[in-house]
Design a protein around this motif. Structure first.
Motif, PDB file in Angstrom:
ATOM      1  N   ALA A 126       0.833  -1.210   0.000  1.00 33.45           N
ATOM      2  CA  ALA A 126       0.000   0.000   0.000  1.00 33.45           C
ATOM      3  C   ALA A 126       0.863   1.253   0.000  1.00 33.45           C
ATOM      4  O   ALA A 126       0.551   2.241  -0.681  1.00 33.45           O
ATOM      5  CB  ALA A 126      -0.935   0.001   1.205  1.00 33.45           C
ATOM      6  N   GLU A 127       1.971   1.213   0.748  1.00 30.57           N
ATOM      7  CA  GLU A 127       2.859   2.380   0.790  1.00 30.57           C
ATOM      8  C   GLU A 127       3.611   2.562  -0.520  1.00 30.57           C
ATOM      9  O   GLU A 127       3.851   3.692  -0.960  1.00 30.57           O
ATOM     10  CB  GLU A 127       3.854   2.240   1.951  1.00 30.57           C
ATOM     11  N   VAL A 128       3.987   1.449  -1.152  1.00 26.24           N
ATOM     12  CA  VAL A 128       4.662   1.539  -2.450  1.00 26.24           C
ATOM     13  C   VAL A 128       3.738   2.177  -3.481  1.00 26.24           C
ATOM     14  O   VAL A 128       4.121   3.093  -4.216  1.00 26.24           O
ATOM     15  CB  VAL A 128       5.112   0.140  -2.924  1.00 26.24           C
ATOM     16  N   VAL A 129       2.490   1.685  -3.525  1.00 28.53           N
ATOM     17  CA  VAL A 129       1.535   2.228  -4.495  1.00 28.53           C
ATOM     18  C   VAL A 129       1.195   3.671  -4.151  1.00 28.53           C
ATOM     19  O   VAL A 129       1.006   4.514  -5.038  1.00 28.53           O
ATOM     20  CB  VAL A 129       0.265   1.353  -4.533  1.00 28.53           C
ATOM     21  N   ARG A 130       1.128   3.982  -2.851  1.00 28.76           N
ATOM     22  CA  ARG A 130       0.875   5.373  -2.448  1.00 28.76           C
ATOM     23  C   ARG A 130       1.978   6.297  -2.986  1.00 28.76           C
ATOM     24  O   ARG A 130       1.695   7.394  -3.479  1.00 28.76           O
ATOM     25  CB  ARG A 130       0.831   5.468  -0.920  1.00 28.76           C
ATOM     26  N   ALA A 131       3.229   5.836  -2.905  1.00 24.06           N
ATOM     27  CA  ALA A 131       4.338   6.660  -3.391  1.00 24.06           C
ATOM     28  C   ALA A 131       4.281   6.832  -4.906  1.00 24.06           C
ATOM     29  O   ALA A 131       4.555   7.914  -5.429  1.00 24.06           O
ATOM     30  CB  ALA A 131       5.667   6.027  -2.982  1.00 24.06           C
ATOM     31  N   LEU A 132       3.904   5.771  -5.633  1.00 27.74           N
ATOM     32  CA  LEU A 132       3.766   5.889  -7.083  1.00 27.74           C
ATOM     33  C   LEU A 132       2.625   6.831  -7.446  1.00 27.74           C
ATOM     34  O   LEU A 132       2.745   7.662  -8.355  1.00 27.74           O
ATOM     35  CB  LEU A 132       3.518   4.509  -7.701  1.00 27.74           C
ATOM     36  N   ALA A 133       1.501   6.696  -6.718  1.00 25.44           N
ATOM     37  CA  ALA A 133       0.349   7.559  -6.999  1.00 25.44           C
ATOM     38  C   ALA A 133       0.644   9.008  -6.640  1.00 25.44           C
ATOM     39  O   ALA A 133       0.088   9.930  -7.252  1.00 25.44           O
ATOM     40  CB  ALA A 133      -0.876   7.061  -6.227  1.00 25.44           C
ATOM     41  N   ALA A 134       1.519   9.230  -5.651  1.00 21.91           N
ATOM     42  CA  ALA A 134       1.816  10.596  -5.220  1.00 21.91           C
ATOM     43  C   ALA A 134       2.405  11.422  -6.347  1.00 21.91           C
ATOM     44  O   ALA A 134       2.162  12.625  -6.446  1.00 21.91           O
ATOM     45  CB  ALA A 134       2.782  10.570  -4.029  1.00 21.91           C
ATOM     46  N   ARG A 135       3.179  10.781  -7.231  1.00 16.46           N
ATOM     47  CA  ARG A 135       3.756  11.525  -8.357  1.00 16.46           C
ATOM     48  C   ARG A 135       2.652  12.087  -9.254  1.00 16.46           C
ATOM     49  O   ARG A 135       2.700  13.239  -9.683  1.00 16.46           O
ATOM     50  CB  ARG A 135       4.672  10.615  -9.170  1.00 16.46           C
ATOM     51  N   GLY A 136       1.658  11.255  -9.540  1.00 11.95           N
ATOM     52  CA  GLY A 136       0.550  11.727 -10.357  1.00 11.95           C
ATOM     53  C   GLY A 136      -0.306  12.741  -9.630  1.00 11.95           C
ATOM     54  O   GLY A 136      -0.824  13.679 -10.250  1.00 11.95           O
ATOM     55  N   ARG A 137      -0.465  12.569  -8.311  1.00  9.85           N
ATOM     56  CA  ARG A 137      -1.262  13.534  -7.549  1.00  9.85           C
ATOM     57  C   ARG A 137      -0.612  14.915  -7.578  1.00  9.85           C
ATOM     58  O   ARG A 137      -1.293  15.928  -7.629  1.00  9.85           O
ATOM     59  CB  ARG A 137      -1.410  13.049  -6.110  1.00  9.85           C
ATOM     60  N   VAL A 138       0.722  14.951  -7.527  1.00 13.52           N
ATOM     61  CA  VAL A 138       1.419  16.234  -7.582  1.00 13.52           C
ATOM     62  C   VAL A 138       1.153  16.917  -8.908  1.00 13.52           C
ATOM     63  O   VAL A 138       0.879  18.113  -8.979  1.00 13.52           O
ATOM     64  CB  VAL A 138       2.937  16.030  -7.364  1.00 13.52           C
ATOM     65  N   ARG A 139       1.210  16.130 -10.006  1.00 14.60           N
ATOM     66  CA  ARG A 139       0.967  16.718 -11.325  1.00 14.60           C
ATOM     67  C   ARG A 139      -0.468  17.207 -11.469  1.00 14.60           C
ATOM     68  O   ARG A 139      -0.748  18.160 -12.188  1.00 14.60           O
ATOM     69  CB  ARG A 139       1.295  15.691 -12.420  1.00 14.60           C
ATOM     70  N   LEU A 140      -1.401  16.545 -10.779  1.00 10.50           N
ATOM     71  CA  LEU A 140      -2.810  16.925 -10.874  1.00 10.50           C
ATOM     72  C   LEU A 140      -3.188  18.067  -9.953  1.00 10.50           C
ATOM     73  O   LEU A 140      -4.220  18.707 -10.158  1.00 10.50           O
ATOM     74  CB  LEU A 140      -3.694  15.722 -10.511  1.00 10.50           C
ATOM     75  N   SER A 141      -2.377  18.307  -8.926  1.00  8.85           N
ATOM     76  CA  SER A 141      -2.833  19.119  -7.808  1.00  8.85           C
ATOM     77  C   SER A 141      -3.274  20.515  -8.197  1.00  8.85           C
ATOM     78  O   SER A 141      -4.230  21.045  -7.647  1.00  8.85           O
ATOM     79  CB  SER A 141      -1.737  19.207  -6.737  1.00  8.85           C
ATOM     80  N   GLY A 142      -2.589  21.148  -9.172  1.00 11.18           N
ATOM     81  CA  GLY A 142      -2.951  22.517  -9.526  1.00 11.18           C
ATOM     82  C   GLY A 142      -4.296  22.621 -10.207  1.00 11.18           C
ATOM     83  O   GLY A 142      -5.268  23.145  -9.657  1.00 11.18           O
ATOM     84  N   SER A 143      -4.395  22.094 -11.429  1.00 14.90           N
ATOM     85  CA  SER A 143      -5.631  22.208 -12.189  1.00 14.90           C
ATOM     86  C   SER A 143      -6.752  21.355 -11.586  1.00 14.90           C
ATOM     87  O   SER A 143      -7.919  21.733 -11.647  1.00 14.90           O
ATOM     88  CB  SER A 143      -5.389  21.790 -13.644  1.00 14.90           C
ATOM     89  N   PHE A 144      -6.402  20.185 -11.002  1.00 10.84           N
ATOM     90  CA  PHE A 144      -7.443  19.340 -10.425  1.00 10.84           C
ATOM     91  C   PHE A 144      -8.103  20.019  -9.236  1.00 10.84           C
ATOM     92  O   PHE A 144      -9.320  19.957  -9.063  1.00 10.84           O
ATOM     93  CB  PHE A 144      -6.832  18.001  -9.997  1.00 10.84           C
ATOM     94  N   ARG A 145      -7.303  20.680  -8.408  1.00  6.61           N
ATOM     95  CA  ARG A 145      -7.882  21.392  -7.274  1.00  6.61           C
ATOM     96  C   ARG A 145      -8.863  22.457  -7.759  1.00  6.61           C
ATOM     97  O   ARG A 145      -9.967  22.595  -7.232  1.00  6.61           O
ATOM     98  CB  ARG A 145      -6.758  22.052  -6.458  1.00  6.61           C
ATOM     99  N   ALA A 146      -8.445  23.206  -8.791  1.00  5.28           N
ATOM    100  CA  ALA A 146      -9.326  24.241  -9.335  1.00  5.28           C
ATOM    101  C   ALA A 146     -10.585  23.632  -9.925  1.00  5.28           C
ATOM    102  O   ALA A 146     -11.682  24.184  -9.788  1.00  5.28           O
ATOM    103  CB  ALA A 146      -8.578  25.046 -10.394  1.00  5.28           C
ATOM    104  N   ALA A 147     -10.444  22.478 -10.592  1.00  6.92           N
ATOM    105  CA  ALA A 147     -11.600  21.841 -11.219  1.00  6.92           C
ATOM    106  C   ALA A 147     -12.607  21.364 -10.176  1.00  6.92           C
ATOM    107  O   ALA A 147     -13.811  21.605 -10.291  1.00  6.92           O
ATOM    108  CB  ALA A 147     -11.130  20.670 -12.084  1.00  6.92           C
ATOM    109  N   VAL A 148     -12.115  20.666  -9.143  1.00  6.57           N
ATOM    110  CA  VAL A 148     -13.019  20.153  -8.116  1.00  6.57           C
ATOM    111  C   VAL A 148     -13.674  21.297  -7.353  1.00  6.57           C
ATOM    112  O   VAL A 148     -14.888  21.310  -7.104  1.00  6.57           O
ATOM    113  CB  VAL A 148     -12.258  19.227  -7.141  1.00  6.57           C
ATOM    114  N   PHE A 149     -12.874  22.288  -6.995  1.00  2.40           N
ATOM    115  CA  PHE A 149     -13.418  23.434  -6.274  1.00  2.40           C
ATOM    116  C   PHE A 149     -14.452  24.162  -7.133  1.00  2.40           C
ATOM    117  O   PHE A 149     -15.515  24.561  -6.656  1.00  2.40           O
ATOM    118  CB  PHE A 149     -12.280  24.382  -5.891  1.00  2.40           C
TER     119      PHE A 149
END
Length: 374
Positions: A126-149
């Motif tokens: 779970a921690e390994v996959v969390r670390a892999l997913a974190a890279r994509g979450r960082v890339r999404l964080s800007g526009s995705f945050r604006a989109a969801v908000f």
């Protein structure tokens, strides 16, 4: 490695079925990691294939326990099968977030037939996959945050606006015009605000980045005074470490300039260090965030207006608008929950409670205002 436990008595049918279900789940999870690995290369691919290999070891554990009673293969649970479909067709952070949740649902810690090593493996997976997913979450964080908000703001604010105005007793065409005006005004405001917010944030970060021009001053520094050490102290080094590092940089500079007088080489790069790409990935672009915010606010704000666009009036329009917005709020909350590795149900219900709470307040105020005016 912990040895496979040997049952003291032949397993009953229920136990065999549980083992076979575990076996099917392990096979399905290994297939998910292999499918994800096909869409990647380099280190990420190697990590995903290693996870698939680990699931294969768990699969062998259940094969050893079942022996000649393996029976016909079962299918994995519906969540793992659905994850496999997504992994084969899409990949990406969304699938990794789902895989992270799948690993945290392991029952091995409470099952005496699973080894402690297997339970520990699932936690680490779970921690390994969390670390892999974190890279994509960082890339999404800007526009995705604006989109969801933006989407949630459009849903909640325009539902509250439409219900509040509608409850006051005005004609349906007035409610429709109010809803469309709220959509346009809110979308423009959100887009402009997000643009200014992200641009200002990036400008603040850029002001904190080291100046590339500072590197050109290195050859002219007073070696004895060595004020370069102050740069490193200001960046957080202790006085001793800063002085030692500055001395190393200047020594490196003297060698570099003796070999290649043009430029300042690695020493200058050390002083002018800074990675604007990191900021880009973390915060996104101002135009991207503004466009996402505008579009998603508008897509959310149009939903409460739809019943009035199709000619519904009165309580019927209110009920349909509330139902449509409720479904949308549950959906956006669930997506946020999945991507953040938390419960989609909890996040969806939270969004629903917040949205309906705000709408209920304005609806009650609209009724009261309509009664006073009437």
């Amino acid at each position: 490695m912990t040895a496979t436990p040997t049952p003291s008595a032949p397993p009953d049918a229920r136990t065999r079925r549980r083992w076979r279900r575990y076996l099917a789940d392990e096979r399905a999870e290994a297939a998910v990691y292999r499918d994800l690995a096909r869409r990647r290369d380099g280190e990420e691919k190697a990590i995903l294939l290693a996870l698939a290999e680990a699931e294969g070891r768990h699969e062998q554990h259940w094969l050893d326990l079942l022996g000649d009673q393996v029976g016909p293969p079962l299918r994995g649970d519906w969540r793992t099968r659905f994850l496999g479909v997504l992994a084969r067709r899409f990949g990406g952070v969304f699938v990794l977030a789902l895989a992270q949740r799948a690993e945290t649902r392991s029952e091995y810690a409470e099952d005496a037939d699973a080894t402690p090593t297997m339970a520990a493996d699932e936690q680490i997976h779970a921690e390994v996959v969390r670390a892999l997913a974190a890279r994509g979450r960082v890339r999404l964080s800007g526009s995705f945050r604006a989109a969801v908000f933006g989407a949630n703001d459009g849903l909640v604010s325009n539902l509250a606006l439409v219900l509040g105005v509608g409850a006051s007793g005005v004609a349906s065409n007035v409610v429709l015009l109010t809803g469309l005006s709220g959509l346009l005004a809110g979308a423009l405001s959100m887009g402009a605000g997000e643009f200014v917010s992200v641009r200002s944030q990036r400008e603040l970060l850029e002001a904190s980045n080291p100046s590339p021009e500072a590197a050109h001053a290195l050859p002219h520094l007073d070696v004895d005074a060595n004020e370069l050490a102050l740069v490193y102290r200001a960046r957080g080094m202790t006085a001793g470490d800063a002085q030692a590092h500055a001395d190393d940089v200047l020594r490196s500079l003297s060698v570099t300039t003796a070999i290649a007088p043009v430029g300042v080489g690695a020493a200058g790069a050390d002083v002018a260090a800074g990675d604007p790409d990191d900021e880009f990935e973390t915060h996104g672009t101002a135009w991207g965030a503004a466009w996402s915010s505008f579009c998603f606010f508008a897509s959310g704000a149009i939903i409460p207006v739809l019943p009035y666009l199709f000619g519904l009036t009165g309580l019927g329009a209110v009920a349909v608008a509330a139902a449509l917005v409720g479904i949308a709020l549950l959906g956006t909350g669930a997506v946020v929950g999945l991507l953040s590795g938390t419960s989609p149900v909890t996040r969806g219900l939270r969004q629903l409670a917040i949205g309906f709470g705000a709408a209920a307040v304005t609806y009650v105020l609209g009724l009261a205002f309509g009664g006073v005016v009437g």
